[in-house]
Design a protein around this motif. Structure first.
Motif, PDB file in Angstrom:
ATOM      1  N   PHE A  34       2.912   0.504   3.328  1.00  0.00           N
ATOM      2  CA  PHE A  34       2.786  -0.838   3.894  1.00  0.00           C
ATOM      3  C   PHE A  34       3.529  -1.828   2.998  1.00  0.00           C
ATOM      4  O   PHE A  34       3.369  -1.821   1.775  1.00  0.00           O
ATOM      5  CB  PHE A  34       1.310  -1.232   4.015  1.00  0.00           C
ATOM      6  CG  PHE A  34       0.554  -0.388   4.988  1.00  0.00           C
ATOM      7  CD1 PHE A  34       0.482  -0.752   6.330  1.00  0.00           C
ATOM      8  CD2 PHE A  34      -0.073   0.782   4.570  1.00  0.00           C
ATOM      9  CE1 PHE A  34      -0.211   0.037   7.232  1.00  0.00           C
ATOM     10  CE2 PHE A  34      -0.764   1.573   5.474  1.00  0.00           C
ATOM     11  CZ  PHE A  34      -0.832   1.206   6.812  1.00  0.00           C
ATOM     12  N   ILE A  35       4.340  -2.669   3.639  1.00  0.00           N
ATOM     13  CA  ILE A  35       5.104  -3.663   2.896  1.00  0.00           C
ATOM     14  C   ILE A  35       4.920  -5.035   3.532  1.00  0.00           C
ATOM     15  O   ILE A  35       4.494  -5.149   4.690  1.00  0.00           O
ATOM     16  CB  ILE A  35       6.608  -3.326   2.862  1.00  0.00           C
ATOM     17  CG1 ILE A  35       7.212  -3.432   4.266  1.00  0.00           C
ATOM     18  CG2 ILE A  35       6.856  -1.962   2.251  1.00  0.00           C
ATOM     19  CD1 ILE A  35       8.727  -3.464   4.275  1.00  0.00           C
ATOM     20  N   SER A  36       5.255  -6.060   2.775  1.00  0.00           N
ATOM     21  CA  SER A  36       5.341  -7.416   3.322  1.00  0.00           C
ATOM     22  C   SER A  36       6.700  -7.987   2.942  1.00  0.00           C
ATOM     23  O   SER A  36       7.271  -7.644   1.906  1.00  0.00           O
ATOM     24  CB  SER A  36       4.213  -8.297   2.780  1.00  0.00           C
ATOM     25  OG  SER A  36       4.287  -8.412   1.372  1.00  0.00           O
ATOM     26  N   VAL A  37       7.212  -8.858   3.809  1.00  0.00           N
ATOM     27  CA  VAL A  37       8.510  -9.503   3.588  1.00  0.00           C
ATOM     28  C   VAL A  37       8.403 -10.927   4.129  1.00  0.00           C
ATOM     29  O   VAL A  37       7.780 -11.160   5.170  1.00  0.00           O
ATOM     30  CB  VAL A  37       9.661  -8.754   4.301  1.00  0.00           C
ATOM     31  CG1 VAL A  37      11.012  -9.349   3.901  1.00  0.00           C
ATOM     32  CG2 VAL A  37       9.632  -7.270   3.994  1.00  0.00           C
ATOM     33  N   GLY A  80      -0.119  -8.770   9.218  1.00  0.00           N
ATOM     34  CA  GLY A  80       1.121  -9.422   8.821  1.00  0.00           C
ATOM     35  C   GLY A  80       2.003  -8.566   7.946  1.00  0.00           C
ATOM     36  O   GLY A  80       2.982  -9.063   7.372  1.00  0.00           O
ATOM     37  N   ARG A  81       1.660  -7.283   7.848  1.00  0.00           N
ATOM     38  CA  ARG A  81       2.469  -6.368   7.054  1.00  0.00           C
ATOM     39  C   ARG A  81       3.316  -5.505   7.994  1.00  0.00           C
ATOM     40  O   ARG A  81       3.223  -5.602   9.216  1.00  0.00           O
ATOM     41  CB  ARG A  81       1.576  -5.475   6.195  1.00  0.00           C
ATOM     42  CG  ARG A  81       0.578  -6.217   5.318  1.00  0.00           C
ATOM     43  CD  ARG A  81      -0.341  -5.254   4.585  1.00  0.00           C
ATOM     44  NE  ARG A  81      -1.061  -4.381   5.505  1.00  0.00           N
ATOM     45  CZ  ARG A  81      -1.901  -3.402   5.140  1.00  0.00           C
ATOM     46  NH1 ARG A  81      -2.112  -3.197   3.856  1.00  0.00           N
ATOM     47  NH2 ARG A  81      -2.520  -2.665   6.033  1.00  0.00           N
ATOM     48  N   TYR A  82       4.118  -4.646   7.392  1.00  0.00           N
ATOM     49  CA  TYR A  82       4.870  -3.650   8.146  1.00  0.00           C
ATOM     50  C   TYR A  82       4.452  -2.259   7.664  1.00  0.00           C
ATOM     51  O   TYR A  82       4.275  -2.030   6.469  1.00  0.00           O
ATOM     52  CB  TYR A  82       6.371  -3.811   7.925  1.00  0.00           C
ATOM     53  CG  TYR A  82       6.955  -5.056   8.552  1.00  0.00           C
ATOM     54  CD1 TYR A  82       7.499  -5.025   9.828  1.00  0.00           C
ATOM     55  CD2 TYR A  82       6.991  -6.254   7.848  1.00  0.00           C
ATOM     56  CE1 TYR A  82       8.051  -6.160  10.404  1.00  0.00           C
ATOM     57  CE2 TYR A  82       7.534  -7.401   8.412  1.00  0.00           C
ATOM     58  CZ  TYR A  82       8.065  -7.339   9.687  1.00  0.00           C
ATOM     59  OH  TYR A  82       8.620  -8.470  10.245  1.00  0.00           O
ATOM     60  N   GLY A 128       0.826  -1.202   0.000  1.00  0.00           N
ATOM     61  CA  GLY A 128       0.000   0.000   0.000  1.00  0.00           C
ATOM     62  C   GLY A 128       0.859   1.249   0.000  1.00  0.00           C
ATOM     63  O   GLY A 128       1.808   1.356   0.788  1.00  0.00           O
ATOM     64  N   ILE A 129       0.522   2.193  -0.892  1.00  0.00           N
ATOM     65  CA  ILE A 129       1.261   3.446  -0.991  1.00  0.00           C
ATOM     66  C   ILE A 129       0.358   4.462  -1.677  1.00  0.00           C
ATOM     67  O   ILE A 129      -0.410   4.099  -2.583  1.00  0.00           O
ATOM     68  CB  ILE A 129       2.579   3.254  -1.777  1.00  0.00           C
ATOM     69  CG1 ILE A 129       3.484   4.491  -1.676  1.00  0.00           C
ATOM     70  CG2 ILE A 129       2.321   2.888  -3.218  1.00  0.00           C
ATOM     71  CD1 ILE A 129       4.876   4.289  -2.252  1.00  0.00           C
ATOM     72  N   PRO A 130       0.395   5.725  -1.277  1.00  0.00           N
ATOM     73  CA  PRO A 130      -0.440   6.724  -1.968  1.00  0.00           C
ATOM     74  C   PRO A 130      -0.026   6.873  -3.428  1.00  0.00           C
ATOM     75  O   PRO A 130       1.151   6.720  -3.767  1.00  0.00           O
ATOM     76  CB  PRO A 130      -0.173   8.009  -1.182  1.00  0.00           C
ATOM     77  CG  PRO A 130       0.394   7.576   0.119  1.00  0.00           C
ATOM     78  CD  PRO A 130       1.128   6.304  -0.154  1.00  0.00           C
TER      79      PRO A 130
END
Length: 537
Positions: free
Chosen positions: A452-455, A497-499, A438-440
């Motif tokens: 928002f990122i996932s790894v 579960g994201r950052y 997620g990003i604007p």
């Protein structure tokens, strides 16, 4: 003296061959892949759009390309020396999802022209040769399945002819256009009050024309670092005033036709510091003497352009190189790729292709900054390009080191498009590669926003968010290239579960001019696939 020089040339050649024999492809990082076997044109100008397509351009008076225009679409020009009725494409757009190309219609000659993306994502293309020397063109990109095409402006043209000029977007979203062959002036788009005399280019000119395609870098103080030949100035474009002269760079001329390259290191921290590097080039006199085998030099100069009393810090690349492209990677490192190890820029004036890419690691101490990477197999000589892609690979295109399309030459016209993957895309790093969830789509200057990122593996340390521009790559220089590292907070896990990473947009257009950028999340030196965002005031 000639015998001494001959022994020196032989020594350099032997050492180079010895190095090539020691290294093997399996030993060195990075991988190559063929994307397109026949793009139809040899691209001397390349730019990546926000729709994840790539615009490629050649000159229009090169004769038949290997890509036809759609049926019924032809150019008619009674003054054309080669094809008065030309039904061949000289520009195409590449779809990165399918690796297919679509022909585009370009009407006037774009040979050795210049370009830059505007704040709305439109590609501005200026100048060229013959009927294109004063022309202004626009390409408003669209989805890959769309039918967007070049539009030549009919109600406005350049004040001066621009052949071998350089463009740079400014903090207010306008574009400055600097120089060109026999054109030591500056003008702007949108047009202002005509062209402005710029005597610095006259001072930097010599009999082998080394003030062409000057290197332009917009510094975070809003002024321009302009480099031509071996000289540089700090230019106040608002008042048409040279604020300072920088010390000359050792090692001879670096601009066309001496064929060095230049990049500005990533802007970061409080954005008060800008560092410029200029690398490689031909020996002085190689162009005048039409020498194809004079060894290129591998010296690099590095200068803190914003210091009160800056000096050049010198170091050497592993290879002498002309016509190398410097690509700013999302990790803040620079990939130096393409080019040759002897000769000079121009048609059939270079030899000994430099197939080894080199990674420049700016944070390492001097003497340890360069890393030799896995060599390619396709010579990329005069009129080749390199561009960063949103997935972190580098697109390699072009090479037409002679007049017209020739396929039986020592260095044939090159229609293949390749991609080079730096080591950060290797399989053993896939589990730490972040994914932007997620990003604007739009960010204002100074705005605080969340990404928002996932790894796959738990995050260790700071995850960066770095904004990379989409430059216009031509003749060993990427016009408008810059990387801006945003201020970020530590990555915090959320319930999904994201950052979550708190980010702060660039403070103003001097640090990052308005427009579309590739936003990369970078985790432990591994970038995500970028998401396009638009910076607005």
């Amino acid at each position: 003296m000639d015998s001494v020089l001959s022994r020196w040339v032989l020594f350099v050649f032997v050492v180079t061959i010895a190095q090539c024999n020691v290294w093997t492809r399996a030993d060195l990082p990075g991988t190559w892949e063929l994307l397109v076997a026949n793009a139809g044109i040899a691209s001397m100008h390349t730019a990546v759009t926000r729709y994840n397509t790539v615009v490629l351009l050649d000159r229009t008076n090169i004769g038949p390309s290997r890509k036809m225009l759609p049926r019924g679409h032809c150019r008619f020009d009674p003054k054309e020396a080669v094809l008065k009725r030309d039904c061949y494409a000289h520009s195409v757009v590449l779809d990165l999802k399918t690796n297919t190309v679509r022909p585009l219609m370009i009407l006037t000659d774009t040979w050795c022209s210049s370009g830059q993306f505007l704040p709305d994502g439109t590609l501005l293309q200026t100048g060229g040769d013959m009927d294109g020397v004063k022309r202004i063109r626009k390409f408003q990109p669209c989805e890959a399945e769309g039918f967007c095409d070049w539009v030549e402006l009919k109600d406005v043209e350049l004040a001066n002819g621009r052949w071998y000029a350089t463009n740079q977007i400014l903090p207010d979203g306008s574009v400055i256009i600097v120089g060109g062959r026999a054109t030591n002036t500056i003008e702007y788009y949108p047009p202002r009050d005509g062209a402005v005399l710029f005597p610095f280019l006259s001072d930097a000119e010599d009999k082998q024309m080394d003030n062409l395609y000057p290197y332009l870098h917009l510094l975070p103080n809003g002024r321009l670092f302009i480099f031509a030949n071996n000289k540089a100035v700090l230019y106040d474009h608002e008042n048409n005033k040279i604020v300072r002269d920088y010390p000359p760079l050792d090692g001879g001329p670096r601009n066309y036709p001496s064929a060095g390259s230049s990049a500005m290191l990533a802007l970061q921290g409080d954005y008060s510091t800008a560092v410029i590097v200029v690398c490689g080039g031909a020996q002085y006199g190689a162009f005048i003497q039409k020498s194809t085998d004079t060894p290129a030099h591998g010296s690099c100069g590095r200068i803190v352009a914003t210091e009160a009393d800056p000096v050049w810090q010198m170091e050497d690349m592993p290879f002498g190189r002309i016509m190398g492209d410097m690509v700013m990677l999302p990790t803040s490192e620079i990939l130096i790729i393409n080019g040759a190890q002897a000769g000079t820029q121009g048609f059939e004036m270079a030899s000994n292709p430099c197939l080894f890419p080199v990674l420049y690691r700016p944070d390492q101490p001097i003497g340890l900054r360069f890393m030799t990477l896995n060599p390619g197999t396709v010579p990329r000589m005069y009129h080749s390009t390199a561009n960063l892609l949103p997935d972190g690979r580098v697109l390699i295109a072009g090479s037409n080191p002679h007049y017209f399309y020739k396929f039986n030459a020592e260095f044939p016209t090159e229609l293949r498009i390749e991609a080079f993957s730096p080591e950060y895309l290797s399989a053993d790093r896939a589990n730490i590669r972040p994914v932007i969830e997620g990003i604007p789509e739009t960010v204002r200057y100074g705005e605080v926003f969340d990404v928002f990122i996932s790894v796959s593996l738990p995050v260790v340390g700071i995850v960066e968010l770095n904004l990379g521009s989409a430059p216009f790559a031509t003749h060993s220089f990427s016009q408008g290239q810059r990387l801006v590292k945003l201020g970020v907070t530590s990555a915090i896990p959320d319930s999904n579960g994201r950052y979550k990473i708190g980010c702060t947009g660039p403070p103003n257009g001097m640090v990052a001019p308005p427009g579309y950028y590739m936003a990369f999340a970078v985790n432990q030196g591994v970038p995500s696939v970028a998401r396009w965002i638009q910076l607005v005031a």
